[in-house]
Design a protein around this motif. Sequence first.
Motif, short mmCIF file in Angstrom:
data_model
loop_
_atom_site.label_atom_id
_atom_site.label_comp_id
_atom_site.label_asym_id
_atom_site.label_seq_id
_atom_site.Cartn_x
_atom_site.Cartn_y
_atom_site.Cartn_z
N VAL A 96 95.42 54.06 82.52
CA VAL A 96 94.83 55.17 81.78
C VAL A 96 94.85 54.83 80.29
CG1 VAL A 96 94.83 57.65 81.39
CG2 VAL A 96 95.91 56.73 83.45
N PRO A 97 93.69 54.51 79.70
CA PRO A 97 93.66 54.25 78.26
C PRO A 97 93.94 55.54 77.49
CG PRO A 97 91.56 53.67 79.34
CD PRO A 97 92.36 54.45 80.31
N ILE A 98 94.77 55.43 76.46
CA ILE A 98 95.13 56.60 75.66
C ILE A 98 94.46 56.50 74.29
CG2 ILE A 98 97.06 57.87 74.61
CD1 ILE A 98 96.99 58.01 77.66
N SER A 99 93.99 57.63 73.78
CA SER A 99 93.18 57.65 72.55
C SER A 99 94.04 57.50 71.30
CB SER A 99 92.39 58.95 72.48
OG SER A 99 93.26 60.05 72.52
N SER A 100 94.89 56.47 71.24
CA SER A 100 95.79 56.42 70.10
C SER A 100 95.61 55.21 69.19
CB SER A 100 97.24 56.42 70.61
OG SER A 100 97.46 55.26 71.38
N GLY A 101 94.65 54.36 69.43
CA GLY A 101 94.46 53.20 68.56
C GLY A 101 93.92 53.58 67.19
N TYR A 102 93.70 52.57 66.35
CA TYR A 102 93.19 52.80 64.99
C TYR A 102 92.29 51.63 64.62
CZ TYR A 102 96.35 49.13 63.55
OH TYR A 102 96.96 47.92 63.43
N GLY A 103 91.51 51.78 63.58
CA GLY A 103 90.63 50.71 63.14
C GLY A 103 89.67 50.29 64.23
N GLN A 112 94.53 45.30 67.48
CA GLN A 112 95.35 46.45 67.87
C GLN A 112 96.78 46.05 68.22
OE1 GLN A 112 94.70 49.70 68.14
NE2 GLN A 112 92.49 49.83 67.92
N SER A 113 97.03 44.76 68.29
CA SER A 113 98.31 44.31 68.83
C SER A 113 99.50 44.90 68.07
CB SER A 113 98.40 42.79 68.77
OG SER A 113 99.71 42.37 69.11
N CYS A 114 100.54 45.21 68.83
CA CYS A 114 101.76 45.73 68.23
C CYS A 114 102.69 44.63 67.73
CB CYS A 114 102.50 46.59 69.25
SG CYS A 114 101.49 47.88 69.95
N SER A 115 102.37 43.36 67.96
CA SER A 115 103.22 42.27 67.49
C SER A 115 102.90 42.00 66.02
CB SER A 115 102.96 41.00 68.31
OG SER A 115 103.21 41.23 69.66
N PRO A 116 103.79 42.36 65.10
CA PRO A 116 103.42 42.32 63.68
C PRO A 116 103.22 40.91 63.12
CG PRO A 116 105.67 43.06 63.94
CD PRO A 116 105.12 42.90 65.31
#
Lengths: 242, 242, 242, 242, 242, 242, 242, 242
Positions: free
Chosen positions: A191-198, F212-216
């Motif tokens: 389930v993709p969640i609408s929380s990304g950015y950019g 979008q990656s969470c790996s900084p």
Amino acid sequence: MEEAENLIKANAIEEVGELAKLDIFRKVRTGIIEVIYAENKKPEVTLDIIDSFLKKSKFAIVSRYKDEFISLITKKFDNDEFYSVDINKFANILIVKEKTYKFEKKGGKIGIITAGSSDIPVAEEAKVIAESMGCEVITSYDLGIAGIHRLFKPLSEMIKSGIQVIIVCAGMEGTLPGVVAALVDIPVIGVPISSGYGLGEKGLGALTTMLQSCSPGLLVVNIDNGFGAGASAALIANKIAE
Amino acid sequence: MEEAENLIKANAIEEVGELAKLDIFRKVRTGIIEVIYAENKKPEVTLDIIDSFLKKSKFAIVSRYKDEFISLITKKFDNDEFYSVDINKFANILIVKEKTYKFEKKGGKIGIITAGSSDIPVAEEAKVIAESMGCEVITSYDLGIAGIHRLFKPLSEMIKSGIQVIIVCAGMEGTLPGVVAALVDIPVIGVPISSGYGLGEKGLGALTTMLQSCSPGLLVVNIDNGFGAGASAALIANKIAE
Amino acid sequence: MEEAENLIKANAIEEVGELAKLDIFRKVRTGIIEVIYAENKKPEVTLDIIDSFLKKSKFAIVSRYKDEFISLITKKFDNDEFYSVDINKFANILIVKEKTYKFEKKGGKIGIITAGSSDIPVAEEAKVIAESMGCEVITSYDLGIAGIHRLFKPLSEMIKSGIQVIIVCAGMEGTLPGVVAALVDIPVIGVPISSGYGLGEKGLGALTTMLQSCSPGLLVVNIDNGFGAGASAALIANKIAE
Amino acid sequence: MEEAENLIKANAIEEVGELAKLDIFRKVRTGIIEVIYAENKKPEVTLDIIDSFLKKSKFAIVSRYKDEFISLITKKFDNDEFYSVDINKFANILIVKEKTYKFEKKGGKIGIITAGSSDIPVAEEAKVIAESMGCEVITSYDLGIAGIHRLFKPLSEMIKSGIQVIIVCAGMEGTLPGVVAALVDIPVIGVPISSGYGLGEKGLGALTTMLQSCSPGLLVVNIDNGFGAGASAALIANKIAE
Amino acid sequence: MEEAENLIKANAIEEVGELAKLDIFRKVRTGIIEVIYAENKKPEVTLDIIDSFLKKSKFAIVSRYKDEFISLITKKFDNDEFYSVDINKFANILIVKEKTYKFEKKGGKIGIITAGSSDIPVAEEAKVIAESMGCEVITSYDLGIAGIHRLFKPLSEMIKSGIQVIIVCAGMEGTLPGVVAALVDIPVIGVPISSGYGLGEKGLGALTTMLQSCSPGLLVVNIDNGFGAGASAALIANKIAE
Amino acid sequence: MEEAENLIKANAIEEVGELAKLDIFRKVRTGIIEVIYAENKKPEVTLDIIDSFLKKSKFAIVSRYKDEFISLITKKFDNDEFYSVDINKFANILIVKEKTYKFEKKGGKIGIITAGSSDIPVAEEAKVIAESMGCEVITSYDLGIAGIHRLFKPLSEMIKSGIQVIIVCAGMEGTLPGVVAALVDIPVIGVPISSGYGLGEKGLGALTTMLQSCSPGLLVVNIDNGFGAGASAALIANKIAE
Amino acid sequence: MEEAENLIKANAIEEVGELAKLDIFRKVRTGIIEVIYAENKKPEVTLDIIDSFLKKSKFAIVSRYKDEFISLITKKFDNDEFYSVDINKFANILIVKEKTYKFEKKGGKIGIITAGSSDIPVAEEAKVIAESMGCEVITSYDLGIAGIHRLFKPLSEMIKSGIQVIIVCAGMEGTLPGVVAALVDIPVIGVPISSGYGLGEKGLGALTTMLQSCSPGLLVVNIDNGFGAGASAALIANKIAE
Amino acid sequence: MEEAENLIKANAIEEVGELAKLDIFRKVRTGIIEVIYAENKKPEVTLDIIDSFLKKSKFAIVSRYKDEFISLITKKFDNDEFYSVDINKFANILIVKEKTYKFEKKGGKIGIITAGSSDIPVAEEAKVIAESMGCEVITSYDLGIAGIHRLFKPLSEMIKSGIQVIIVCAGMEGTLPGVVAALVDIPVIGVPISSGYGLGEKGLGALTTMLQSCSPGLLVVNIDNGFGAGASAALIANKIAE
């Protein structure tokens, strides 16, 4: 003459309609629950629909209600003789049901995993739907602190307990469902969640990742569609349990 | 000193790698087949990979090969003592396998429905995958002539025969999977086909329709992803059959 | 027991199917023609479908055939006793029909206007469809030289001759349909053509312009959808003519 | 000299302008109503435009007004000797008209169908426009509870009553217009509603589905364009009624 | 009666058409050249249009011809008594004109700058158009080797020579037009070139950069639109030269 | 007077230009190599540019040449006394250099990892660039057979050998760079590869996932930009090596 | 040593910087006004910037201020001895200037045309900028009531009065700029307005139409970019007036 | 039996999980800071997470908090014996830490440059992260007044002071990072800022420009991702400083 023709055409349509009504029984057979989607409805309209539901069923589920709706529904059913209201504030979903009514257990067992705290409302929506379709649901929600490694332990416990389907909610880059699908041998619903950015914001990135995933056991629903994920998972889990 | 540190870090990575290898056994356990995706590979490379597959397995499946590949593979295995080649020209998928080898039946039974003739290659890809995972597959392909009504009869027969999952391929507006999901009480996997035109071309319209669908039992894979649909369907069907 | 249940479900689906077949008669009633869309079909498959059409009808229309198909079909029907082939090379559309057969006139009268030479194939597709549904069609195709002013004269003549609907094909910025809709008092169907470039290429600019148009009498079909425009126009024109 | 040239050019433009004014009479001829689109207008500006309308016409229609506008307009026309205000709160559309004025009946008869409760505002906008253009309008709005089968009965009754055009509003996957177009033999106008979510949100999914639809009798307007749908439908229906 | 009405309507349209024809003289007045856009035209059609041009004008310009067209046109006009053909192979643009004809000088002086070798075809298209509208054109094309610093010298020389407008073609990130607009005090026309890759490919990145540019003297045309840039630049330059 | 003003303006521009030339020395200082991008260049033009490079440098690198170019360049430099040609057929990149010339080692050490066989051309492009900037490069290319677990061993060996930067190429869902960035403590450069399909095709899915990656520790270049990845990696690695 | 190298590099950058400062004088030369874009600035910051502007110039222009800013600025300059504030509430643009200061007339004359009332703020922004650059501006704003024909008269008068450039603002389908460019022989600058809806919403439809326009004299700026349109128009008009 | 199998599978997953925990130590080794992303968290949840952080670490960093959170956190830690709160109001980032704790200096030195005032919050986020990872940070923020020339002086000073990496934030057309990358010989990290408008709005234009940039030393993070830019820059700078 033309009128006669119109009558014939109208009859044909009605006949199709009659059969189409069979569709309504299917909901009973399959155990997929009808839900009142309250997002764009005025509160009074929602209340009316709840009433009409309760006339033909022992319960009514309302999803995506606005926060203001709580006081309205509480006022209405507070101290009610027959009905009680179960409110799930995380998911903005509530169930009005006969006080004595219990959803029949169908044997399905579902795991729900989330990667971040913004995934919880959708995960809870899936949970409520699956439970109302007779499934047992085990959840593991990360509180938004650390990394992927925190999910292995609960995933392992879910497998031990014999779940038949896993729902995995993920926003941002949305890789978790693919990772889980590569570790287990049961169906996984992403389930993709609408929380990304950019680039890829509002869940588009997560949806894309899940659709592109190389893990072949992964199936996908639309962004934030907790209802669909819960219903599909319950359908599969109950079938396997049979 | 730095080298020592590097060694420690490297060890940690290797340990993860060791465990990750467990993943390879999973493919055996779950019965999800590894497939050689030939689309962007040079023919010789594909042949090499087939060889390395046949060293550890009794068969090798090659999908999305270019038409030129047929003569190459035929020449190589023609008159071969041990191996034969099954070619599915619709889906550009072929199986090289020991002549005596038969895919073990797992009990799963899957229906595959298409709405138009351009859906057939993807449908056939799903079929080959599902069969190689031990499922029986019943197909109903429209030849591109008439309307939706032609699908009711075979759909009815599929249900009668006891299928556990349906795959529905559809391009253009992609409504068929939603319609089927509203008629049956078993899981439906929608496969958008890249056949639309104008706004929503290349399958985007069909994908969107399926994700937006109000039929909650509908799960989706990416555009033209016959492999994923077949593998997921087989996974679910075999689980239900167990 | 489960089998019995399956039988019941299957019956219900078949019943719906029976009624759905009514749909096939509708095509006769409304005069909307079934067309064989050949774009992604192998030539032999197309020939087979033509045969099955000719068994139940006096003609078969094939659209979007590949150029290679011409020699095949010509060879087959050349010197044929019963059937002749009408080929429209602009639109890559052809009609195989009994030599004596004539499409029954329904009274509809349609005007088709294009703004550039790349619009002509789609316009001709619309024309063939509308004619085969019993309409008279008047066309005015610009040869790609000059400006909008060249369209007033033929537009005026179309109105004089009593057309009931106008189809306007336009690529690039796609403003012509809106201009025509602001000048006439009959329904206008805009067909975006896939001829733009840069931002809004492949007809997206034209489609957007037509959907955004402030001329309220303008209705739209998908990019390059000559078939849909022709069929809708004929449906409306014949109704008005009644 | 240059001034002279400027004068000549200016005259040419003015001449075009003179003729272009003919356009204004067309609105009277065709019966397409001019509407004051209030969405981005300041309330006072809207009031001024109403005044200027009432000087040359017996009524003025205001669409998409903000809720605050109601008190303003009510205050102004409350107890007015000549004018009354008809407010449609569903569609945020209102008509100020001479108390005795009645829209002349042109004979057109239109059906409007919606699939969900969020479609109603747009449907009502179409209804008000069509009525003010002299059409009779029959509506069937689903209250957001159940499935497609509930629409067959009213559709059948619409056909019986002799409607000439159907407007179908649908959000989400937007399949209803295509289904209706496959059941009836009159023109169908699809109105995509901006109610979807995730991929294809804000009506893009519904628009795409309608443009991709295989039902050739289906024509489309832009997302939420109730005005355009109502005006086009009325234009066609009145022509057929003639 | 209805016929009479149709006649009246038709007359009104024709009157507009008459005036609209004034438009054709404008082309003469403004010196904007009509060009035969050959991209989607069959060679014979293009030849016919050339003929009709030469009947009313001393020259005909053909843009975006396919390479095959060269032999055709050469064969036709080789050894021709009256006409010669000027071919610009970079821009796939050619001019057929009376041997003695020379484009009248209008005084405009335009600079054209490109950043890479893939920009040259579009730049040359702009050059041919501007020259045929009576302008002198100074070009500076980078050969694709080094950096921005190579453009300062020719830019300086352009300014010295008194150009009135600069056209700057740029693909990829498309920053050059903004840089130039920040250095000079004459109008700059940016032409995005369809040479980017990945995100923003096919010129979309360059177009976006130019539209977002903070240099207020920068005006933009569509991707690869050398014709529009050349025509606009010539219009402005000639006006300033007056 | 105006001329004088033009001269002053021109001088200012030239002065900026003089300084901008410093930019050219930077390429020498930083060791970033100028490369001849041959994709849209005619072969002869590319040969000319090679010549002009060889006049001021001991080598010339040509990237993205068309396959036809090989015979041309081979013919030209075959048996050449001074120059030899190194051809990398995977990456369509070649180096013409003085036979005795060796790229000076700068101490940088880079690892390059790919997830599938379609990633190799881009990876090789990065490798050639990094090597020509004085770095040692260790690669690990998967041959498109199995899963992520095959990458741990080479990754571990890379770390052991002391690499300072890792380049990770990935198409489809593009998760590998984020996984690597979560395992190592050195900078990771992700290169999206244009190999996806359906939603997110042509590398858009991979690019989105990496952004979008969470790996900084993950940095990104454009789709298929092996050159940029190689140059950036070499710049960083050489700096660390200093 | 490294430090020395850093110094050399730093010097080179500073030298470029020195020359770059020439850029600041250009603003004076070209008469393009620097404007304080207040949209995302805190009010106090904007006030500070105004102060620093007034130290080196006789006026300061603030665009896109929030409504709250008005009271702040009024309070500050109310009863001020030297400065007065001109507020344009339509465009949210204001000018603080020495009471006696008048923008020097440069001779440019510009026409600004809008198609709807939501275009006026952007049009007014363009007007204020052009006026402050020394141009005379003639505007014709439609009040949102009727059709295109109302624009011919003012357009004719603009041409008579000798304008050198026209700015045309248009939202929705954005066709007006192309129509005007086809009627006049002076440069036209199209400004897409962010007023569309559905497909092509937020001005994308209008931008696309203008970029696709077949009228070659049309140049475009970004959506709602009144500042850029005004500055470019003034630059061109003043040059022609010279 | 099945249970035994489940146990085995579960164990395998747990083992992977154990190793994955190594990941948590990596954060300590690399010095990449874990940050509490507060955007979608309820204030109480954020407070709880701060507590759990402070149990295992001497500090906790909270980013993207809502303004309301300030009073909550201040109240909690006001007059606290052990902890103090450092609030960065520009970036909505705050650090709770032991009063005596100081981030250990790792030797890295980073420059941060912005082009406009709306870039400052993201730049400050990057700064806080880099500082907490042991880097010294030098910033140069333009106040939104003038042009690019104002950045040369601080850039020169940054180079003089020996920075190892530069972060450049830019919205709108986003060209600044490419310009800086062409002037310096150290790695540049571009951060697109969500400040554009019209085509390419919300940072998409800036992101595209940076990805398309021809300056090979430029690496990119997602729109507004100050955290990622700061962490990556610190990682690289500290490595170089070693």
